[in-house]
Design a protein around this motif. Sequence first.
Motif, PDB file in Angstrom:
ATOM      1  N   GLU A   1      58.832  42.413 -52.203  1.00 39.39           N
ATOM      2  CA  GLU A   1      59.163  43.742 -52.051  1.00 39.39           C
ATOM      3  C   GLU A   1      57.572  44.199 -51.184  1.00 39.39           C
ATOM      4  O   GLU A   1      58.016  45.430 -50.484  1.00 39.39           O
ATOM      5  CB  GLU A   1      59.119  44.663 -53.331  1.00 39.39           C
ATOM      6  CG  GLU A   1      58.978  46.291 -53.770  1.00 39.39           C
ATOM      7  CD  GLU A   1      60.487  45.821 -52.606  1.00 39.39           C
ATOM      8  OE1 GLU A   1      60.385  47.514 -51.976  1.00 39.39           O
ATOM      9  OE2 GLU A   1      61.281  45.271 -52.289  1.00 39.39           O
TER      10      GLU A   1
ATOM     11  N   ARG B   1      57.584  43.725 -47.992  1.00 34.04           N
ATOM     12  CA  ARG B   1      58.750  44.253 -47.534  1.00 34.04           C
ATOM     13  C   ARG B   1      58.564  45.696 -47.201  1.00 34.04           C
ATOM     14  O   ARG B   1      58.858  46.398 -46.014  1.00 34.04           O
ATOM     15  CB  ARG B   1      60.076  44.280 -47.604  1.00 34.04           C
ATOM     16  CG  ARG B   1      61.011  43.523 -46.951  1.00 34.04           C
ATOM     17  CD  ARG B   1      62.514  43.541 -48.199  1.00 34.04           C
ATOM     18  NE  ARG B   1      62.806  43.692 -49.294  1.00 34.04           N
ATOM     19  CZ  ARG B   1      62.231  43.029 -50.386  1.00 34.04           C
ATOM     20  NH1 ARG B   1      62.288  41.407 -49.543  1.00 34.04           N
ATOM     21  NH2 ARG B   1      62.525  42.831 -51.574  1.00 34.04           N
ATOM     22  N   GLU B   2      57.651  45.796 -47.651  1.00 36.16           N
ATOM     23  CA  GLU B   2      56.944  47.600 -47.986  1.00 36.16           C
ATOM     24  C   GLU B   2      55.838  48.277 -46.130  1.00 36.16           C
ATOM     25  O   GLU B   2      55.987  48.774 -46.185  1.00 36.16           O
ATOM     26  CB  GLU B   2      56.600  48.342 -49.271  1.00 36.16           C
ATOM     27  CG  GLU B   2      57.609  48.279 -50.090  1.00 36.16           C
ATOM     28  CD  GLU B   2      56.964  48.988 -51.306  1.00 36.16           C
ATOM     29  OE1 GLU B   2      56.318  49.311 -50.955  1.00 36.16           O
ATOM     30  OE2 GLU B   2      58.098  48.957 -52.239  1.00 36.16           O
ATOM     31  N   LEU B   3      55.338  46.847 -46.300  1.00 34.20           N
ATOM     32  CA  LEU B   3      54.550  46.619 -45.673  1.00 34.20           C
ATOM     33  C   LEU B   3      55.083  46.760 -44.373  1.00 34.20           C
ATOM     34  O   LEU B   3      54.541  47.198 -43.223  1.00 34.20           O
ATOM     35  CB  LEU B   3      52.856  45.334 -45.544  1.00 34.20           C
ATOM     36  CG  LEU B   3      52.550  45.729 -46.786  1.00 34.20           C
ATOM     37  CD1 LEU B   3      51.723  44.357 -46.805  1.00 34.20           C
ATOM     38  CD2 LEU B   3      51.275  46.984 -47.069  1.00 34.20           C
ATOM     39  N   GLY B   4      55.605  46.164 -44.217  1.00 36.84           N
ATOM     40  CA  GLY B   4      57.024  46.117 -42.704  1.00 36.84           C
ATOM     41  C   GLY B   4      56.084  44.881 -41.675  1.00 36.84           C
ATOM     42  O   GLY B   4      56.944  44.883 -41.090  1.00 36.84           O
ATOM     43  N   ASP B   5      56.039  44.338 -42.445  1.00 37.95           N
ATOM     44  CA  ASP B   5      55.597  43.379 -41.896  1.00 37.95           C
ATOM     45  C   ASP B   5      56.072  41.752 -42.167  1.00 37.95           C
ATOM     46  O   ASP B   5      56.712  41.525 -43.069  1.00 37.95           O
ATOM     47  CB  ASP B   5      54.273  43.175 -42.947  1.00 37.95           C
ATOM     48  CG  ASP B   5      53.356  41.273 -42.767  1.00 37.95           C
ATOM     49  OD1 ASP B   5      52.339  41.077 -44.110  1.00 37.95           O
ATOM     50  OD2 ASP B   5      53.619  40.362 -41.888  1.00 37.95           O
ATOM     51  N   ASP B   6      56.076  41.045 -41.210  1.00 33.30           N
ATOM     52  CA  ASP B   6      57.190  40.197 -41.086  1.00 33.30           C
ATOM     53  C   ASP B   6      56.039  38.563 -41.291  1.00 33.30           C
ATOM     54  O   ASP B   6      56.760  37.852 -41.320  1.00 33.30           O
ATOM     55  CB  ASP B   6      58.236  40.106 -40.354  1.00 33.30           C
ATOM     56  CG  ASP B   6      59.632  40.204 -41.231  1.00 33.30           C
ATOM     57  OD1 ASP B   6      59.433  39.579 -42.179  1.00 33.30           O
ATOM     58  OD2 ASP B   6      60.267  41.369 -40.748  1.00 33.30           O
TER      59      ASP B   6
ATOM     60  N   ASN C   1      47.019  46.038 -43.183  1.00 36.57           N
ATOM     61  CA  ASN C   1      47.421  45.747 -44.503  1.00 36.57           C
ATOM     62  C   ASN C   1      46.885  44.702 -45.993  1.00 36.57           C
ATOM     63  O   ASN C   1      47.153  45.147 -46.757  1.00 36.57           O
ATOM     64  CB  ASN C   1      48.311  44.351 -44.501  1.00 36.57           C
ATOM     65  CG  ASN C   1      50.267  44.942 -43.224  1.00 36.57           C
ATOM     66  OD1 ASN C   1      50.027  45.996 -43.104  1.00 36.57           O
ATOM     67  ND2 ASN C   1      50.568  44.030 -42.460  1.00 36.57           N
TER      68      ASN C   1
END
Lengths: 147, 147
Positions: B67, B70-75, B82
């Motif tokens: 989660e 995901r919140e970091l918008g990092d993949d 970050n």
Amino acid sequence: MSDISVGQLAQRAGVSVATLHFYEQKDLIHSRRNAGNQRRYNRRMLRRVAVIKTAQRLGFSLKEIAEMFRELGDDQDIDKDNWQRLSERWHKILTERINTLEHLRDELNTCIGCGCLSMDNCRLRNPDDTLGEQASGPVLWEDDSQR
Amino acid sequence: MSDISVGQLAQRAGVSVATLHFYEQKDLIHSRRNAGNQRRYNRRMLRRVAVIKTAQRLGFSLKEIAEMFRELGDDQDIDKDNWQRLSERWHKILTERINTLEHLRDELNTCIGCGCLSMDNCRLRNPDDTLGEQASGPVLWEDDSQR
DNA sequence: CTATTTCCTGAAGTTAACTTGAGGTCAAGC
DNA sequence: GCTTGACCTCAAGTTAACTTCAGGAAATAG
């Protein structure tokens, strides 16, 4: 008779009947049976369940709790002395856990500026602060040309 | 190519190959495949695994970690920004946890002299300090004639 | 006396975080 | 070219702490 049924114990202790069956399997609590094979508990068992639930809240596993009960040499009742010994022990363990967390937090503070998280050098990653053999020095973000 | 295999990543990260497969299933890490369908990772993935392991050490579940990612918008990558955001958040949560434990410890102190652990009155038992409707007053050990 | 509710046992399901195993492919050394 | 070691996938097993289910018996309300 001051005996109560599973349903009653469950309700008063705030757990499900199945949970009490389960605890009995795990030898955490015990019961007598009536003529019709139904479980009957002494009201004091309520305190025992309360102790279990409180211990869980403090972070102990059922296994650890069973072990503590065994060490108390107690098989039914949690009396004043037992409770005193238990709670003092819990207090000590809580304090240790608090210290551990504070230590981790401090290490995190150090790491916020570094961020290497290297298996070999980072104290946040290495539980026992062991240093790897190939000491190549911590890699700071600033120096990370790979990025 | 700075790509490494699962075996290499596993060794460097200090986890098993199966664990990496598992993390991939859970979308915690990702990989490319080579001609022969074998996983290839960018070396930076090493840091990602380190972050996962560190987060676990601080007490986060894989679900929570996923989660956070995901919140970091990092993949893929955990870069300096970050990491800063993550670690500051962790710091805050650690502090909260420490406070909670200290609070529990204080309540334990109070309870050592009482020991009732009543569902309705004991603050150690009642997570949210809610009082039951049938306030019958705390039962001190000293007063427990049932014993 | 009968309908409900409570209980009983034993077994299987659930979530987390992995590990282990089976059967088959890919890559590297000699 | 072949053997060995690293990989691949999918399935099943593991521990904790319970919950849910199935099939049947006991206690209780009316």
